[in-house]
Write a protein that holds these residues in place. Structure first.
Motif, PDB file in Angstrom:
ATOM      1  N   VAL A 184      54.088  99.325  44.714  1.00  0.00           N
ATOM      2  CA  VAL A 184      53.400  98.063  44.426  1.00  0.00           C
ATOM      3  C   VAL A 184      52.843  98.071  43.009  1.00  0.00           C
ATOM      4  O   VAL A 184      52.963  97.095  42.270  1.00  0.00           O
ATOM      5  CB  VAL A 184      52.275  97.813  45.453  1.00  0.00           C
ATOM      6  N   VAL A 185      52.238  99.198  42.609  1.00  0.00           N
ATOM      7  CA  VAL A 185      51.646  99.305  41.270  1.00  0.00           C
ATOM      8  C   VAL A 185      52.700  99.103  40.188  1.00  0.00           C
ATOM      9  O   VAL A 185      52.460  98.433  39.174  1.00  0.00           O
ATOM     10  CB  VAL A 185      50.957 100.675  41.090  1.00  0.00           C
ATOM     11  N   ARG A 186      53.900  99.659  40.400  1.00  0.00           N
ATOM     12  CA  ARG A 186      54.954  99.577  39.387  1.00  0.00           C
ATOM     13  C   ARG A 186      55.446  98.152  39.138  1.00  0.00           C
ATOM     14  O   ARG A 186      56.076  97.885  38.114  1.00  0.00           O
ATOM     15  CB  ARG A 186      56.140 100.461  39.773  1.00  0.00           C
ATOM     16  N   THR A 187      55.155  97.236  40.038  1.00  0.00           N
ATOM     17  CA  THR A 187      55.567  95.844  39.823  1.00  0.00           C
ATOM     18  C   THR A 187      54.744  95.186  38.718  1.00  0.00           C
ATOM     19  O   THR A 187      55.126  94.143  38.194  1.00  0.00           O
ATOM     20  CB  THR A 187      55.409  94.996  41.100  1.00  0.00           C
ATOM     21  N   GLY A 188      53.605  95.781  38.389  1.00  0.00           N
ATOM     22  CA  GLY A 188      52.735  95.184  37.377  1.00  0.00           C
ATOM     23  C   GLY A 188      51.793  94.142  37.948  1.00  0.00           C
ATOM     24  O   GLY A 188      51.094  93.441  37.211  1.00  0.00           O
ATOM     25  N   GLY A 189      51.747  94.053  39.273  1.00  0.00           N
ATOM     26  CA  GLY A 189      50.913  93.031  39.918  1.00  0.00           C
ATOM     27  C   GLY A 189      49.431  93.153  39.641  1.00  0.00           C
ATOM     28  O   GLY A 189      48.719  92.147  39.616  1.00  0.00           O
ATOM     29  N   LEU A 190      48.941  94.397  39.413  1.00  0.00           N
ATOM     30  CA  LEU A 190      47.513  94.569  39.153  1.00  0.00           C
ATOM     31  C   LEU A 190      47.088  93.863  37.869  1.00  0.00           C
ATOM     32  O   LEU A 190      45.940  93.442  37.731  1.00  0.00           O
ATOM     33  CB  LEU A 190      47.159  96.049  39.074  1.00  0.00           C
ATOM     34  N   SER A 191      48.019  93.719  36.920  1.00  0.00           N
ATOM     35  CA  SER A 191      47.691  93.062  35.658  1.00  0.00           C
ATOM     36  C   SER A 191      47.446  91.562  35.841  1.00  0.00           C
ATOM     37  O   SER A 191      46.917  90.904  34.936  1.00  0.00           O
ATOM     38  CB  SER A 191      48.804  93.280  34.632  1.00  0.00           C
ATOM     39  N   LEU A 192      47.815  91.031  37.009  1.00  0.00           N
ATOM     40  CA  LEU A 192      47.572  89.610  37.274  1.00  0.00           C
ATOM     41  C   LEU A 192      46.083  89.281  37.242  1.00  0.00           C
ATOM     42  O   LEU A 192      45.699  88.144  36.982  1.00  0.00           O
ATOM     43  CB  LEU A 192      48.149  89.217  38.639  1.00  0.00           C
ATOM     44  N   THR A 193      45.249  90.289  37.489  1.00  0.00           N
ATOM     45  CA  THR A 193      43.801  90.048  37.461  1.00  0.00           C
ATOM     46  C   THR A 193      43.331  89.650  36.070  1.00  0.00           C
ATOM     47  O   THR A 193      42.244  89.084  35.912  1.00  0.00           O
ATOM     48  CB  THR A 193      43.029  91.303  37.925  1.00  0.00           C
ATOM     49  N   ASN A 217      42.368 107.166  38.816  1.00  0.00           N
ATOM     50  CA  ASN A 217      41.929 107.301  37.430  1.00  0.00           C
ATOM     51  C   ASN A 217      42.935 106.697  36.454  1.00  0.00           C
ATOM     52  O   ASN A 217      42.578 106.279  35.355  1.00  0.00           O
ATOM     53  CB  ASN A 217      41.700 108.780  37.085  1.00  0.00           C
ATOM     54  N   ILE A 218      44.207 106.663  36.870  1.00  0.00           N
ATOM     55  CA  ILE A 218      45.256 106.046  36.049  1.00  0.00           C
ATOM     56  C   ILE A 218      45.380 104.562  36.385  1.00  0.00           C
ATOM     57  O   ILE A 218      45.412 103.701  35.500  1.00  0.00           O
ATOM     58  CB  ILE A 218      46.610 106.743  36.284  1.00  0.00           C
ATOM     59  N   ILE A 219      45.429 104.264  37.679  1.00  0.00           N
ATOM     60  CA  ILE A 219      45.622 102.885  38.136  1.00  0.00           C
ATOM     61  C   ILE A 219      44.526 101.955  37.622  1.00  0.00           C
ATOM     62  O   ILE A 219      44.787 100.825  37.213  1.00  0.00           O
ATOM     63  CB  ILE A 219      45.683 102.829  39.672  1.00  0.00           C
ATOM     64  N   ARG A 220      43.294 102.445  37.626  1.00  0.00           N
ATOM     65  CA  ARG A 220      42.152 101.602  37.275  1.00  0.00           C
ATOM     66  C   ARG A 220      42.229 101.058  35.849  1.00  0.00           C
ATOM     67  O   ARG A 220      41.638 100.021  35.537  1.00  0.00           O
ATOM     68  CB  ARG A 220      40.838 102.372  37.458  1.00  0.00           C
ATOM     69  N   MET A 221      42.952 101.744  34.966  1.00  0.00           N
ATOM     70  CA  MET A 221      43.030 101.328  33.578  1.00  0.00           C
ATOM     71  C   MET A 221      43.782 100.010  33.409  1.00  0.00           C
ATOM     72  O   MET A 221      43.693  99.355  32.369  1.00  0.00           O
ATOM     73  CB  MET A 221      43.699 102.410  32.737  1.00  0.00           C
ATOM     74  N   ILE A 222      44.539  99.598  34.439  1.00  0.00           N
ATOM     75  CA  ILE A 222      45.269  98.335  34.383  1.00  0.00           C
ATOM     76  C   ILE A 222      44.321  97.157  34.565  1.00  0.00           C
ATOM     77  O   ILE A 222      44.583  96.050  34.092  1.00  0.00           O
ATOM     78  CB  ILE A 222      46.358  98.302  35.478  1.00  0.00           C
ATOM     79  N   LEU A 223      43.202  97.400  35.241  1.00  0.00           N
ATOM     80  CA  LEU A 223      42.274  96.321  35.582  1.00  0.00           C
ATOM     81  C   LEU A 223      41.376  95.951  34.404  1.00  0.00           C
ATOM     82  O   LEU A 223      41.103  96.782  33.534  1.00  0.00           O
ATOM     83  CB  LEU A 223      41.393  96.746  36.768  1.00  0.00           C
TER      84      LEU A 223
END
Length: 255
Positions: A184-193, A217-223
């Protein structure tokens, strides 16, 4: 809404409520009242312009403009800037927004199988959105998975009661593996925020795999920066959901 008993009971009570709108789905279709900021909404609409935008998929209507105004605390220039950035993003992603309408039954079926905006408000006065990921239809391709995330953002962003009060997001990752999370993360969906400035006051992640903390710690940097600090990981401690969601220790037992 009151939570009681075991983890299973907590989830059962949480899942009992459904999204407003068409039956169990339709976030954003339930409350379309923005009369409290109608003048500001009209001013932004006039400045941004809405001609031909319906062709982009979901109409750039008063509700979504109202949500930009609310996210900017009534500052018209701020709302105009965010609205234009949102429209630019949509124009650059026509493949994501193609046929992505609020009436897309296929997308509705996929996204809202595990997505609920609960009835009532938290002890802190906020709406609570529950995402049970293992019930979501994360079985499509990368584009379809990204569309599903965009669809949920579009829905919630139009729901004025949630944007007026603020939203607590509960992400339940129980029975959801790290490989599924990365997919799910690789889709770039988190950047929609970054393009949907939802009035999110808290994000609660619960039931996550034991190694999720390091990956976070890595994922959170997208937000966006403000959202990063609002996230709390609870592990398997489902009993803390009411207290954390409400933001007050004296709200134990209630969402």
């Amino acid at each position: 809404m009151r939570l009681r008993g075991s983890v299973g009971c907590c989830l059962a009570v949480l899942l009992a409520a459904s999204l407003p709108g068409r039956g169990s789905a339709g976030v954003g279709l339930g409350d379309t009242d923005y009369s409290d900021i109608e003048a500001e909404v009209k001013a932004v609409q006039e400045r941004v312009g809405i001609s031909g935008l319906e062709e982009a998929g979901v109409p750039f209507d008063g509700n979504i403009v109202a949500s930009f105004v609310r996210s900017c605390s009534g500052d018209s220039e701020c709302a105009i800037s965010k609205a234009k950035a949102y429209l630019k993003f949509r124009a650059e992603k026509p493949h994501v927004y193609a046929n992505l309408t609020l009436e897309n039954e296929h997308m509705d079926w996929m996204a809202n199988g595990g997505s609920r905006l609960l009835d009532g408000v938290s002890c802190g006065g906020h709406r609570v959105a529950l995402i049970v990921n293992h019930k979501m239809r994360w079985t499509g391709g990368r584009l379809e998975t990204l569309q599903m995330q965009a669809y949920n953002h579009e829905q919630l962003f139009r729901y004025q009661d949630a944007q007026r009060r603020g939203v607590v997001i509960v992400q339940d990752l129980w029975a959801f593996s790290m490989s599924q999370i990365w997919r799910v993360v690789r889709t770039g969906g988190l950047s929609l925020t970054n393009h949907y400035p939802q009035r999110i006051v808290k994000v609660i992640i619960v039931g996550e795999p034991s190694i999720f903390g390091k990956a976070w710690n890595i994922i959170r940097m997208i937000l966006p920066q403000p959202l990063r600090s609002s996230v709390e990981l609870l592990g398997r401690d489902y009993g803390r959901i009411p207290e954390v969601a409400s933001g007050a220790a004296d709200c134990k037992g209630e969402v």
